[in-house]
Design a protein around this motif. Structure first.
Motif, PDB file in Angstrom:
ATOM      1  N   TYR A  13       0.789  -1.208  -0.035  1.00 34.17           N
ATOM      2  CA  TYR A  13       0.099  -0.322   0.323  1.00 34.17           C
ATOM      3  C   TYR A  13       1.121   1.428  -0.049  1.00 34.17           C
ATOM      4  CZ  TYR A  13       1.180  -0.008   5.062  1.00 34.17           C
ATOM      5  OH  TYR A  13       1.597   0.460   6.344  1.00 34.17           O
ATOM      6  N   GLY A  32      -3.321   0.680  -7.185  1.00 34.17           N
ATOM      7  CA  GLY A  32      -3.638   1.450  -6.418  1.00 34.17           C
ATOM      8  C   GLY A  32      -2.849   3.097  -6.682  1.00 34.17           C
ATOM      9  N   PRO A  52      -4.327   0.941  -0.771  1.00 32.57           N
ATOM     10  CA  PRO A  52      -4.026  -0.719  -0.788  1.00 32.57           C
ATOM     11  C   PRO A  52      -3.991  -1.578  -2.181  1.00 32.57           C
ATOM     12  CG  PRO A  52      -5.913  -0.236   0.708  1.00 32.57           C
ATOM     13  CD  PRO A  52      -5.538   1.291  -0.536  1.00 32.57           C
ATOM     14  N   ALA A  79      -3.929  -2.918   6.085  1.00 31.10           N
ATOM     15  CA  ALA A  79      -3.316  -1.816   4.845  1.00 31.10           C
ATOM     16  C   ALA A  79      -3.641  -0.339   5.613  1.00 31.10           C
ATOM     17  CB  ALA A  79      -3.650  -2.076   3.497  1.00 31.10           C
TER      18      ALA A  79
END
Length: 265
Positions: A13, A32, A52, A79
């Motif tokens: 993340y 992400g 994440p 996360a």
């Protein structure tokens, strides 16, 4: 890039900015960075933005087993907690919207408000089965054709029309070389089978559902149905294809941030 271990998966993340938490959940085949990276500069001044990569995407590594919404939801929440961002505002795109709806219902203490973009509660209807079944088959047999289909159906016709032939070919090359195809195949299998309708009915957080008027991947009727299912949800539309974070980034950010800021007043 940070990593946290959640149920034997090493979940990657990214964290940017300062302020209250804002967790962004990507869609099928994205991650992400690819779905959200270009938006971080617009958000990081006001939020701690957590992005994440759930299993099948980015640098996240897991056991390769079939995916489920509860498993991916636990990865996203884990996360966010590891980043120190809970409780958080939550935005999900496409498959990420289904995951976000599940999180809002099942992890209410972690969530302040929810934004669901181009989402769907179930992939069971015949058109969605045709769509995602075609994705599954092309991922197995012709990934370049799958990349072409993503461009053709992911954006509005006007957006694609403005691209040059060279830009289209460059985008196809980037999708073919940059995609995590085996992970995407696992996510498509989840698209075909998921159903978060029961969780959507139990969401009791301020919620904005956004449909895309020219969405050829997840037709707007799904977003409208999702909004109708969630008690008290607001509904808005973007004049965009499915890939609205890329096609209409400014308009999406404006809708989302206006909603989230209004909830803090």
């Amino acid at each position: 890039m940070a990593v946290v271990e959640i149920d034997r998966a090493k979940v990657s993340y990214r964290v940017d900015g300062h302020g209250p938490g804002l967790v962004l959940v990507h869609g099928t085949g994205g991650n992400g960075e690819s779905n959200w990276g270009h938006l971080v500069g617009r958000l990081a001044a006001d939020w701690t933005v957590v992005r994440p990569d759930y299993a099948g995407s980015g640098a996240t590594a897991d056991d390769g087993q079939p995916l489920s919404v509860p498993v991916l939801a636990a990865q996203v929440v884990g996360a966010a907690r590891a980043a120190g961002a809970a409780p958080f505002d939550l935005a999900g795109f496409s498959l990420g919207a289904s995951i976000a709806a599940y999180i809002a219902a099942e992890y209410p203490d972690d969530v302040r408000a929810v934004v669901l973009l181009a989402g769907f509660a179930s992939g069971a209807d015949s058109r969605m089965q045709l769509e995602f079944g075609l994705w599954r088959d092309l991922i197995r047999t012709d990934r370049r054709a799958m990349a072409r289909l993503v461009l053709l159906t992911g954006f509005s016709p006007d957006f694609v029309r403005e691209l040059t032939v060279q830009q289209i070919e460059e985008n196809i090359d980037a999708i073919v070389s940059g995609n995590q195809w085996e992970g995407m195949a696992r996510q498509v299998a989840l698209d075909l089978s998921l159903d978060v309708s029961e969780q959507a009915r139990r969401i009791n957080k301020p919620t904005l559902v956004i449909g895309c008027t020219q969405d050829q991947m997840v037709p707007t009727a799904h977003a409208r149905a999702l909004a109708a299912t969630i008690p008290g949800a607001r509904y808005a539309e973007l004049e965009s294809g499915h890939l609205a974070p890329l096609e209409k980034p400014d308009e999406f950010v404006r809708l989302m941030t206006d909603f989230l800021r209004a909830g803090k007043q």
